[in-house]
Design a protein around this motif. Sequence first.
Motif, short mmCIF file in Angstrom:
data_model
loop_
_atom_site.label_atom_id
_atom_site.label_comp_id
_atom_site.label_asym_id
_atom_site.label_seq_id
_atom_site.Cartn_x
_atom_site.Cartn_y
_atom_site.Cartn_z
N GLY A 182 -22.88 35.17 -39.66
CA GLY A 182 -22.98 35.00 -38.19
C GLY A 182 -24.40 35.55 -37.37
N ASN A 183 -23.78 35.20 -35.68
CA ASN A 183 -24.45 35.69 -35.28
C ASN A 183 -24.87 37.43 -34.93
OD1 ASN A 183 -25.25 33.13 -34.30
ND2 ASN A 183 -24.02 32.85 -32.51
N SER A 184 -23.36 37.37 -35.09
CA SER A 184 -23.55 39.61 -34.76
C SER A 184 -24.14 39.73 -36.36
CB SER A 184 -22.37 39.44 -34.34
OG SER A 184 -22.00 39.18 -32.84
N GLY A 185 -24.05 39.22 -37.11
CA GLY A 185 -24.58 40.15 -38.58
C GLY A 185 -26.31 39.43 -38.66
N ALA A 186 -25.93 38.92 -38.67
CA ALA A 186 -28.51 38.39 -38.26
C ALA A 186 -28.53 39.14 -37.83
CB ALA A 186 -27.87 36.81 -37.60
N ILE A 187 -27.66 39.38 -36.27
CA ILE A 187 -28.27 40.31 -35.24
C ILE A 187 -28.45 41.80 -35.84
CG2 ILE A 187 -28.26 41.36 -32.80
CD1 ILE A 187 -26.71 39.04 -32.37
N LEU A 188 -27.05 42.32 -36.94
CA LEU A 188 -27.07 43.35 -36.83
C LEU A 188 -28.67 43.26 -38.59
CD1 LEU A 188 -24.11 44.68 -37.54
CD2 LEU A 188 -25.48 45.84 -36.45
N ALA A 189 -28.49 42.71 -38.99
CA ALA A 189 -29.51 42.64 -39.93
C ALA A 189 -30.94 43.15 -39.62
CB ALA A 189 -29.02 41.31 -40.78
N GLN A 190 -31.13 41.98 -38.19
CA GLN A 190 -32.46 42.29 -37.75
C GLN A 190 -33.07 43.72 -37.52
OE1 GLN A 190 -34.54 38.94 -39.24
NE2 GLN A 190 -35.57 40.10 -37.82
N PHE A 191 -31.90 44.23 -36.62
CA PHE A 191 -32.04 45.70 -36.35
C PHE A 191 -32.10 46.40 -37.08
CE2 PHE A 191 -29.70 49.66 -35.78
CZ PHE A 191 -30.01 49.72 -34.62
N PHE A 192 -31.54 46.45 -38.36
CA PHE A 192 -31.73 47.33 -39.39
C PHE A 192 -33.56 47.36 -39.91
CE2 PHE A 192 -26.62 47.24 -40.50
CZ PHE A 192 -26.81 48.71 -39.71
#
Length: 180
Positions: free
Chosen positions: A52-62
């Motif tokens: 999902g979007n939030s998972g992708a955002i977290l992945a980009q954050f990491f």
Amino acid sequence: DATLVPVPDGDTGTNVASTLQKIAGGISRIRVRHVREMSKALADQAIGAARGNSGAILAQFFWGFAEGLPDTPRVTTNGFAGAVVRAAESAYSAIARPVEGTILTVIRDWAREVSDRAADVEDFGVLLPDSLRVAKLSLENTPRQMKALQKAGVVDAGAQAFVYLLEGVVKYVREAARLA
């Protein structure tokens, strides 16, 4: 990097939880004592696990966090601050049309606080809890930034998930300090 367009899917909590569980499972077998190397391993797991979007955002954050860390075995609060600012930029760049009042806003506000305070605060046991307070305030503000949240009387789910993640980090740091 593919950019995403935020779509309210109603699965944010499930997506974030699934992403973080897969990351935890993937890194549980990795034994690295170099902070940047471990962060890169975590980012690799996050990219593969993102849902999902939030998972992708977290992945980009990491990913941004790992890229922003200095190439040293340990990190100072200043080095950490540079990495979280890079992480926030990376998270924003993952979205084609970033929307305020979401996980992105809380990440950015938290990163700014860490960056602003890191030069004067060398102790992670002080920096992280203090910056967590700013993230919580930013989370509380999300309904004022998005009409849909205000109408529903809720905060952004992805932003709440990020605050929970920070709470876990603060708890871990406190426990580690107590055991040291």
